[in-house]
Structure formats: structure tokens, C-alpha cells
Design an enzyme around this catalytic site. Structure first.
Site, PDB file in Angstrom:
ATOM      1  N   HIS A  38     -18.408  39.448  86.416  1.00 25.73           N
ATOM      2  CA  HIS A  38     -17.392  38.828  87.505  1.00 25.73           C
ATOM      3  C   HIS A  38     -18.246  38.244  88.658  1.00 25.73           C
ATOM      4  CE1 HIS A  38     -12.623  39.975  87.048  1.00 25.73           C
ATOM      5  NE2 HIS A  38     -13.486  40.232  86.118  1.00 25.73           N
ATOM      6  N   GLU A 106     -11.018  33.153  85.144  1.00 27.92           N
ATOM      7  CA  GLU A 106     -10.370  33.609  85.383  1.00 27.92           C
ATOM      8  C   GLU A 106     -11.023  32.857  87.012  1.00 27.92           C
ATOM      9  OE1 GLU A 106     -12.040  36.941  85.034  1.00 27.92           O
ATOM     10  OE2 GLU A 106     -11.049  37.871  83.209  1.00 27.92           O
TER      11      GLU A 106
END
Length: 318
Positions: A38, A106
Site C-alpha cells: 500500500h 485500488e
């Protein structure tokens, strides 16, 4: 037989904490490690986000367990040629025990360079092209590629993977399961969805590993564990595609107002009752998952590892 590994959550823990968790996981009897990739955490409450490729290098020095990214996005934030180099070096550092898990990503992580966030169909097309580029570079040959989404000009990896380096493809629906069967060496998903596993295998994935992951919150006080899980990981229960399209932790936090503590409690895996944890994990084995990764939420890490070593992993092995 399903193997159970430990999930290292970069969104919640510092690099030093993650390295300590890897050591404790190996001592507790977990047989593998997975690590998230991330740029942002899902929420400010989680509060961390180290660079996964640096972390894997450090992990290679503190554990002998295999390591898999669950998952990296090799299409927007990092070019597939750069991802290929990072993965190949990780393979060498871990003595061939690294596997590359990839997905369509994402917006939370991939929007940071200011690019437009594409639809799923476009992202899937980009992922397929990226995987092809990465596989070509893994050979150590010079690669030039001019595709619809990516260009590679006379690139060659001089540090190539040690042995085979599988690429596992993540997905949460039928389209993604078919894509994983077409371009991947295995399939990554989260829920213990036997129908989705069947779709992957029918589409051509028979004989390839299926990998799952989940999170739990061990604690002596179940109600407090539910509150901790809700505070830190309510985002797990967001409906539909919200988790893929929201661009910042602030937006995710706003959306998690839809998630109640009762919803988190109903999902299971909170507290110190072995039956509750086993009820969460056994469906993965019943759905014929090959590997399942469990991550602990919150600070009760020593208690979690003792609990899983003594009360959960032996039952799953039996």
C-alpha cells in the site's frame, strides 16, 4: 491440505513491528508469510504504510518462511518493468521463496501520480499486459515492448529470479477469476467462496494454487476486540466496489460510517474462543484453498501468537 500463513499488514504496523511479527509467526508454527503493498493505509487510525519492496529485503534476513505479496499493482504507481526488477531481487534475497501476487489495484494507492482511475475492464487489460511484460523480463533476455498501455525499450534484468517465480492474480468476482485462470499461476481472493474457486478452476485454473486471506482480532475481552476491529478495519465490510474507487483514507473513513460494530461481530474471529476462530478458517479448507493467511488486528500480538500456536493451528492441522 491447506497451509496457514501469517499476514503482515503494512497499513497498520511499522517496519520494525512487521519484522518482529514475522519472527513470532515462524516460532508459532505458521508456514508462510504474506505482505500487503500500500501507499496509503485505509484510514488514519491504521497509520502506517512502509514500502513493501524494502520490507521484503529486510524479511529475507530475519525469516526462512516463503513470502508473497498480497497484492501488488504493477500497472499505475509502479511500471511493470520496475515491478519485475523488484520481484526478481526479492526472489534472489529469499533464496527463491518469493511469489508475486498482483491485482488491478485500488484508487487509494494508485491515484497518487494524478492519472485517471480506469474502469475494471481497462484495469484488467492493463494487468494482463503487465504480467506478460514481467514474465518476459524474468527470462533475463532483452525486452522491447510497445503495447496498448506500456512501453519497454531494450530492458534487461541482470539479476533474474532464483528458479521459478510464480505470479498469482487477485480477484473478487467471476471476471477476475477467469482473468486469473488465463494469465496467473494461481488465484488470490479473500472470502471462503467455494463457487468463486470453482469458477477459477473451471476456467482453466485446475491444479494451480488458490490463496485466501482474512483478519482476526484476538483479545481476552471479545467486546473490546470487536471495537478494535471496527475502529481499525471497518473498511473490510464496505459493500460493492467502494474499496476500489475511493481515493483517500478520508473518503474511506467517511464510507465506513455504513459499517456497524454488529456487522464486525457477526463476521467472527474476535476474542479468545478457539471455536470462533476455527469457524472463520475451516470454510477455506472446505472450499479447497491451498493457502490461507491470517493477520492479527490491534496490539495484542504476543497473545495472538501464543493462542494460535497452542489452540488454533494444531486443530487446523488435525
Amino acid at each position: 491440505m491447506t497451509e496457514f500463513g501469517y499476514f503482515l499488514c503494512c497499513e497498520e504496523f511499522t517496519p520494525a513491528q512487521l519484522l518482529e511479527q514475522a519472527r513470532l509467526a515462524e516460532e508459532a508454527g505458521f508456514t508462510r508469510l504474506a505482505v500487503s503493498d500500500h501507499y496509503h493505509p485505509w484510514s488514519d487510525a491504521q497509520g502506517s504504510s512502509p514500502f513493501v519492496w524494502s520490507l521484503i529485503g529486510a524479511l529475507s534476513q530475519v525469516t526462512r518462511l516463503p513470502v508473497t505479496t498480497l497484492v501488488s499493482c504493477p500497472t499505475v504507481r509502479l511500471h511493470p518493468a520496475v515491478t519485475a526488477q523488484a520481484a526478481a531481487t526479492s526472489s534472489v534475497l529469499t533464496g527463491g521463496r518469493f511469489r508475486l501476487g498482483v491485482g488491478t489495484g485500488e484508487a487509494l494507492n494508485e491515484h497518487i501520480l494524478g492519472t485517471v482511475w480506469p474502469s475494471f475492464d481497462v484495469r484488467a487489460e492493463m494487468l494482463a499486459e503487465a504480467v506478460a511484460v514481467i514474465r518476459a523480463l524474468f527470462t533475463g533476455e532483452t525486452v522491447s515492448h510497445r503495447g496498448h498501455h506500456f512501453t519497454v525499450d531494450n530492458a534487461r534484468l541482470y539479476t533474474v529470479p532464483e528458479g521459478e517465480l510464480p505470479i498469482y492474480v487477485s480477484g473478487f468476482g467471476p471476471k477476475a477469476a477467469r482473468l486469473a485462470a488465463r494469465i496467473g499461476d494461481g488465484f488470490v481472493t479473500t472470502a471462503a467462496d467455494a463457487d468463486l474457486v470453482r469458477r477459477f478452476r473451471v476456467a482453466g485454473g485446475e491444479g494451480r494454487p488458490v490463496i485466501g486471506s482474512t483478519k482476526v482480532c484476538w483479545g481476552r475481552d471479545r467486546e473490546e476486540a470487536v471495537r478494535t476491529r471496527h475502529r481499525l478495519w471497518a473498511c473490510e465490510h464496505l459493500p460493492g466496489e467502494l474499496a476500489q474507487i475511493l481515493p483517500t483514507p478520508r473518503h474511506v473513513e467517511q464510507a465506513t460510517g455504513l459499517v456497524t460494530e454488529a456487522m464486525v461481530a457477526e463476521a467472527g474471529g474476535c476474542g479468545d474462543d478457539p471455536a470462533d476462530h476455527l469457524a472463520l478458517l475451516r470454510p477455506y479448507r472446505q472450499a479447497r484453498f491451498d493457502e490461507v493467511y491470517v493477520g492479527q488486528i490491534g496490539p495484542e500480538l504476543r497473545g495472538f501468537f501464543d493462542f494460535y500456536r497452542d489452540r488454533v493451528l494444531p486443530e487446523l492441522a488435525g
